[in-house]
Write an enzyme that holds these catalytic residues in place. Sequence first.
Site, mmCIF file in Angstrom:
data_model
loop_
_atom_site.group_PDB
_atom_site.id
_atom_site.type_symbol
_atom_site.label_atom_id
_atom_site.label_comp_id
_atom_site.label_asym_id
_atom_site.label_seq_id
_atom_site.Cartn_x
_atom_site.Cartn_y
_atom_site.Cartn_z
ATOM 1 N N ASP A 187 0.976 -1.297 -0.043
ATOM 2 C CA ASP A 187 -0.007 -0.029 0.190
ATOM 3 C C ASP A 187 0.867 1.218 0.085
ATOM 4 O OD1 ASP A 187 -1.571 2.146 0.402
ATOM 5 O OD2 ASP A 187 -2.562 1.382 2.247
ATOM 6 N N GLN A 231 0.324 6.603 0.964
ATOM 7 C CA GLN A 231 1.321 7.605 1.621
ATOM 8 C C GLN A 231 2.703 7.688 1.272
ATOM 9 O OE1 GLN A 231 -0.519 9.543 3.588
ATOM 10 N NE2 GLN A 231 -2.320 8.293 3.984
ATOM 11 N N LYS A 290 -4.344 11.613 -2.698
ATOM 12 C CA LYS A 290 -3.159 11.907 -1.957
ATOM 13 C C LYS A 290 -1.985 12.195 -2.700
ATOM 14 C CE LYS A 290 -5.227 8.225 0.974
ATOM 15 N NZ LYS A 290 -5.698 9.001 2.150
ATOM 16 N N CYS A 322 -8.423 5.095 10.012
ATOM 17 C CA CYS A 322 -8.682 3.713 9.284
ATOM 18 C C CYS A 322 -7.408 2.831 9.697
ATOM 19 C CB CYS A 322 -8.782 3.999 7.819
ATOM 20 S SG CYS A 322 -10.316 4.784 7.265
#
Length: 413
Positions: free
Chosen positions: A198, A201, A224, A364
């Site tokens: 993932d 970020q 993002k 989350c």
Amino acid sequence: MEYKELNGDIRKEFPILNNSGAVYLDSAATTQKPSSVLESVGRYYLEDNANPLRGIYDLSVKATDDYEDARQAVADFINAKSASEIIFTRNATESLNLAAFSYGQSVLTPCDEIIVSTAEHHSNLLPWQTVAGITGAKVSFFDPEPDGSFDLNKLESMISDRTKIVAITHVSNVTGRINDIKTIAALAHKRGAVCVVDAAQSVAHLKTDVRDTDVDFLAFSGHKMYAPMGIGVLYVKENIAKDMPPFLYGGEMIDKVTKLSALYAPAPRKFEAGTVNVGGAVGLKSAIEFINAYGFEQIISLENSLSALAVDGIKKIPGAQIIGGDKACNHHGIVAFRIEGVHPHDVAQIFADENICVRAGHHCAEPLHKYFADISGEKVTSSTRMSVGIYNTKEDVEKFLGVLSEIRERMGY
């Protein structure tokens, strides 16, 4: 390549920040959009809009070119071997669901194991939980250390011949900790497993090279990284994607359809059913150009300096506790914290009253908050989070720290 200078003037490129006057410290949730991105999306709808892939008239051909140009831009941005390894989705959440339900559901058996880090966003946890329930596979959790780091010797001892998938975040959306995905991928491959990352970020804040790290799947969201909402990416190695079944079914993901069967298109088309988000893809390409114009060396330097300023300031405030250790170098652009005796939602409301935008809750990542609360003896299993972007300044962080230093007093302590 000569880069544009990154300084406080960059804020002028973000209309919403100039119009609102807000101190925006919630980029981990979504970034604001520069004028160049907004203009590129508007230009597409004003000049090129048509349904791509389906028409031979000029507008449709141009829309198709715009879409595929964006795919190539993403491939170049993360150094994919081929643009065919880039699948467009709505966001990182859909990308991770695609990985889980297409790849995971097709390869997992009751004898298999999925290793998921406790630090994962729910989007890199819930799909694996669900697919495990369908296939009978087991989900095992890899816990961080008290400072938010991961002991990769422990991970290596966990991975066995039963392990088929290792799912990990590149940068934690709670602690800002950067994980060594290159080593983690190598550990997974050593036992025949794949590595799912993932990168929601990380892609706007760190140079990402999928060939160097050798990860098998990499998911991220456009919103993002200064692009519009509604566009995301799943990178899948070509040799893996060719054997994965479709995730959604309908128009444009087929080569041939009869009343009784269908022949599906090769990747990435077989994963992009229906009318695609060309405007979002155009905006994503523009966002990549925006990031590339400044270069990651400047971006990393700015965001690390702002993170360090925040961490050092929070450490001086009585009753403040930083989540994931108090070493500034371990918080890349993201700092989550608690204030003794004050609920995180109250903290966030006080900031909101001062036109400072921060986030409160589990972000989350409820299992990670529960883990940190358990090892520290805390009863509060949520936090307040500040996160920075390319448009933030030293003055933004100083305003944030000024309000933070007054919160306990404002709440009557």
